[in-house]
Design an enzyme around this catalytic site. Sequence first.
Site, PDB file in Angstrom:
ATOM      1  N   GLU A 199      35.182  37.035  31.237  1.00 53.82           N
ATOM      2  CA  GLU A 199      35.926  36.236  32.218  1.00 53.82           C
ATOM      3  C   GLU A 199      35.837  34.745  31.879  1.00 53.82           C
ATOM      4  O   GLU A 199      36.818  34.010  32.011  1.00 53.82           O
ATOM      5  CB  GLU A 199      35.390  36.512  33.624  1.00 53.82           C
ATOM      6  CG  GLU A 199      36.402  36.212  34.712  1.00 53.82           C
ATOM      7  CD  GLU A 199      36.099  36.949  36.010  1.00 53.82           C
ATOM      8  OE1 GLU A 199      35.254  37.864  36.007  1.00 53.82           O
ATOM      9  OE2 GLU A 199      36.706  36.599  37.015  1.00 53.82           O
ATOM     10  N   GLU A 238      38.057  34.105  29.011  1.00 55.21           N
ATOM     11  CA  GLU A 238      39.455  34.070  29.458  1.00 55.21           C
ATOM     12  C   GLU A 238      39.768  32.749  30.155  1.00 55.21           C
ATOM     13  O   GLU A 238      40.822  32.148  29.919  1.00 55.21           O
ATOM     14  CB  GLU A 238      39.710  35.248  30.407  1.00 55.21           C
ATOM     15  CG  GLU A 238      41.174  35.397  30.799  1.00 55.21           C
ATOM     16  CD  GLU A 238      41.400  36.482  31.849  1.00 55.21           C
ATOM     17  OE1 GLU A 238      40.467  37.259  32.141  1.00 55.21           O
ATOM     18  OE2 GLU A 238      42.531  36.522  32.391  1.00 55.21           O
ATOM     19  N   CYS A 284      36.639  41.120  40.377  1.00 56.13           N
ATOM     20  CA  CYS A 284      35.539  42.089  40.507  1.00 56.13           C
ATOM     21  C   CYS A 284      35.643  42.925  41.767  1.00 56.13           C
ATOM     22  O   CYS A 284      35.097  44.014  41.835  1.00 56.13           O
ATOM     23  CB  CYS A 284      34.186  41.381  40.572  1.00 56.13           C
ATOM     24  SG  CYS A 284      34.012  40.100  39.378  1.00 56.13           S
ATOM     25  N   SER A 331      42.339  37.446  36.803  1.00 54.03           N
ATOM     26  CA  SER A 331      41.697  37.709  35.513  1.00 54.03           C
ATOM     27  C   SER A 331      41.977  39.154  35.124  1.00 54.03           C
ATOM     28  O   SER A 331      41.991  40.040  35.973  1.00 54.03           O
ATOM     29  CB  SER A 331      40.192  37.491  35.633  1.00 54.03           C
ATOM     30  OG  SER A 331      39.538  38.116  34.561  1.00 54.03           O
ATOM     31  N   LYS A 381      35.446  50.803  45.973  1.00 55.55           N
ATOM     32  CA  LYS A 381      35.148  51.312  44.630  1.00 55.55           C
ATOM     33  C   LYS A 381      35.585  52.763  44.497  1.00 55.55           C
ATOM     34  O   LYS A 381      35.914  53.223  43.417  1.00 55.55           O
ATOM     35  CB  LYS A 381      33.647  51.193  44.340  1.00 55.55           C
ATOM     36  CG  LYS A 381      33.156  49.760  44.211  1.00 55.55           C
ATOM     37  CD  LYS A 381      33.541  49.160  42.885  1.00 55.55           C
ATOM     38  CE  LYS A 381      33.155  47.688  42.815  1.00 55.55           C
ATOM     39  NZ  LYS A 381      33.801  46.991  41.702  1.00 55.55           N
ATOM     40  N   GLU A 404      38.991  52.465  43.615  1.00 54.53           N
ATOM     41  CA  GLU A 404      39.150  51.883  42.280  1.00 54.53           C
ATOM     42  C   GLU A 404      38.993  52.934  41.172  1.00 54.53           C
ATOM     43  O   GLU A 404      39.751  52.948  40.213  1.00 54.53           O
ATOM     44  CB  GLU A 404      38.126  50.759  42.074  1.00 54.53           C
ATOM     45  CG  GLU A 404      38.383  49.935  40.830  1.00 54.53           C
ATOM     46  CD  GLU A 404      37.302  48.862  40.606  1.00 54.53           C
ATOM     47  OE1 GLU A 404      36.148  49.091  41.003  1.00 54.53           O
ATOM     48  OE2 GLU A 404      37.629  47.823  40.015  1.00 54.53           O
ATOM     49  N   GLU A 453      45.006  53.826  35.884  1.00 55.35           N
ATOM     50  CA  GLU A 453      44.791  53.115  34.613  1.00 55.35           C
ATOM     51  C   GLU A 453      43.314  53.078  34.208  1.00 55.35           C
ATOM     52  O   GLU A 453      42.987  52.638  33.109  1.00 55.35           O
ATOM     53  CB  GLU A 453      45.361  51.696  34.688  1.00 55.35           C
ATOM     54  CG  GLU A 453      44.707  50.762  35.701  1.00 55.35           C
ATOM     55  CD  GLU A 453      45.305  50.845  37.092  1.00 55.35           C
ATOM     56  OE1 GLU A 453      45.966  51.861  37.387  1.00 55.35           O
ATOM     57  OE2 GLU A 453      45.091  49.918  37.888  1.00 55.35           O
ATOM     58  N   CYS A 506      29.480  41.150  48.316  1.00 51.58           N
ATOM     59  CA  CYS A 506      29.144  42.579  48.249  1.00 51.58           C
ATOM     60  C   CYS A 506      27.926  42.943  49.098  1.00 51.58           C
ATOM     61  O   CYS A 506      27.791  44.091  49.515  1.00 51.58           O
ATOM     62  CB  CYS A 506      28.862  42.990  46.816  1.00 51.58           C
ATOM     63  SG  CYS A 506      30.206  42.560  45.715  1.00 51.58           S
TER      64      CYS A 506
END
Lengths: 261, 523
Positions: B208, B211, B230, B250, B289, B292, B297, B444
Amino acid sequence: MSKGVLVDLTKCVGCGSCMVACKMWNKLQYTRTASDKGGEASLDAENWTVVNKVETKKGNESVWRFVKNQCLHCEEPACASACFSKAIKKTKDGPVVYDANLCVGCRYCMLACPFNIPKYEWDKTFPQVRKCQMCSDRLHAGESPACVGVCPAGALTYGDRHNLLSQAREKINSDSSYIKHIYGEKEAGGTAWLYISDVPFEALGFRTNITTRPLPQYTESILSLTPAVGLGWGALLTGMYVYNRRRNEIARENKSGKDNG
Amino acid sequence: MDDRVKDDELRLEKQVTRRSFLRMMGGLGLAGITVSLAGCGASTVAGQAGGDGWLPQQYQGRGAWPAQVRGRVPITPDNPSIVRDDEKCILCGQCLEVCKNIQSVFGHYGLPLADEMVCVNCGQCALWCPTAAITERDDTQKVLQALQDPDKHVVVQTAPATRVALGEEFGLAPGTWVMGQQVAALKRLGFDAVFDTNFSADLTIMEEATELIKRIKGDINKPLPQFTSCSPGWVKFCEYFYPDLLPHMSSCKSPQQMLGALVKTYYAKMKNINPENIVSVSIMPCTAKKFEVQRPEMNSSAHYWNKQNMRDMDAVLTTRELARLIKQQGIDLNKLPEQNYDPLLGKSTGGAIIFGATGGVMEAAVRSAYYFITQQQPPANLLTLTPVRGLEGVKEAAVDVPGVGTVKVAVCHGMSNGRQVLEAVRKGNAPWHFVEFMCCPGGCISGGGQPRSAVPPSDEVRMQRINSLYQADARMQWRESHENSEVLALYQNFLEHPMSELAEELLHTSYTDRGKKAKQLTA
């Protein structure tokens, strides 16, 4: 003034708050056998209202709509007219209410209802007919039905039926996405619950081939003859009785005349 | 005397004969039938069915009175993150309160619905629900089955935030550090390898920060500010409500997904294990999550090995689910000796630990970005970047980096705070280079899958967990992600360098425009 509820089906998000509120206010049981929400939700003795998820098409796009189902509280209820024990009655506030103390369990109301609403406690030894009461006790106290009060999406509006009708008319006329029909305005002679939608009502599982004539009128046209038939029949039989009696008297007189003579 | 008694008895018998009793009953019956047929007795509401239950106080007003807290959130039965037990729901409205006002999801999309219920899967509703009617979707049985299968190699990773919250399920104070005990418990549950999501948090920073520098220098054609990626709840939120800003996101996968992809490629290769036999589990503070891992993908390992049907991650357990699993197996967390994470994907730095707190990702990224640009250790104030710490909704900081100038950053947590930043970016009023978004308030550590130590969640508990993370960071020998020796070994042996072709394939992703599913609100 007759009260009603306007259901704007475009606003419902399918949270099921109305269903839970109904269970809580009316102390209804959660049954594991009949679903109360989702695609195959169905009304039963403990589910007075359910929310059905309908996957349908709007134009080329597939869309989800949620349809709340409960007693529509007809302006002239067929169930009440069929109920000889007067367990089902239409109150002046609008709700069609059911008195468990008076019900004899004949289930004529179930046959009479064009919307297939009243349900029976098939599993009980002394079963009762059960259906939405439109929270008539709350209405009596000036509150809205429990389901309406908890709706977070503004899909349900409670008020005077004629005001709701004009609101509904204004909405469907000012927004081209709505179907130009207020379900419940005329169906079965009009109902206290009114629905507007952006998807044709047939596609959402509504029964749309219902007469606009109040159903009790059909029976009334025949049953209204009952006094005339009753009185006429009584008069006829009385006449025949009087005629026969008179004939027998004459016959007796003739016979005694002959005997004496 | 006896005669009189006999007389009385005879008189009584005479008074109620069988005939008179039947006559009386018959008369009463006829009267009753007449009364009920006439409809008498139905004149009051009392005889009617229903209406003998209750509703919460807020619904007791007149019909037209607006209730401040009303109804509940919609949840589809197939929601991968949360489920609801209607029988426990009391319509308190807390789920809606957090969804609508804290996360700005419910009521912030146009109706009618498209063909899905708009949900970012954050699970805050589950955390706020006072009756636990809303809970995470329980995957413990799925994991137990995998653990009992001798053919499966079951690997687990633990998120930064679970180690400061798991203890609360076992009676410890909020924020108690139970990292070692958690590892020990997982090993006793039978996991073949216990890895640390902190490892891939360090890896995320490597990718990150690289990037970010490329964006700042103009090496890649992507806009500034760069958004962190994230938090899967935040990512889905952006896809729904700000799809036009997705180029800012990102391309880095979340640390969980990075580790998932590496377990079935790098780890499988190094340990010579058939990747198809690996079951990859994670312990997360987060219910999003669970969504996710199901994103289509997220199957880079399948592409890598050219084997269909393989997923990078197989199951996600929340902190609460892990606690349940540990209790079910009769393990007492408090009595466990501390154990260490397994090597290869188990080392981490202080920068990774603070990922669990709001502002942590940004602070860690700034530390490493400074090093990448200047090739010098960052000054002490960058190791305690106080402006981005704490529970303020939107925080800002400016960092002087030699060679680049002033790098401006912002941090926000809770999506209603996020909207303020997003609106500024949309209007072109964003002075920042890098913005950290965390879906859950506090980050989190207060994720939707964390222990319900306070209902509704309190800032006090949040701060106790956050402080525990910052204290651990301060104790660490390595505090910058680029110092992680296992991460450096990974680049040396496998990925080559940050944002290499293989790193792009395994560690980066793209996003989905969900704008049509959450229609813009029209006035």
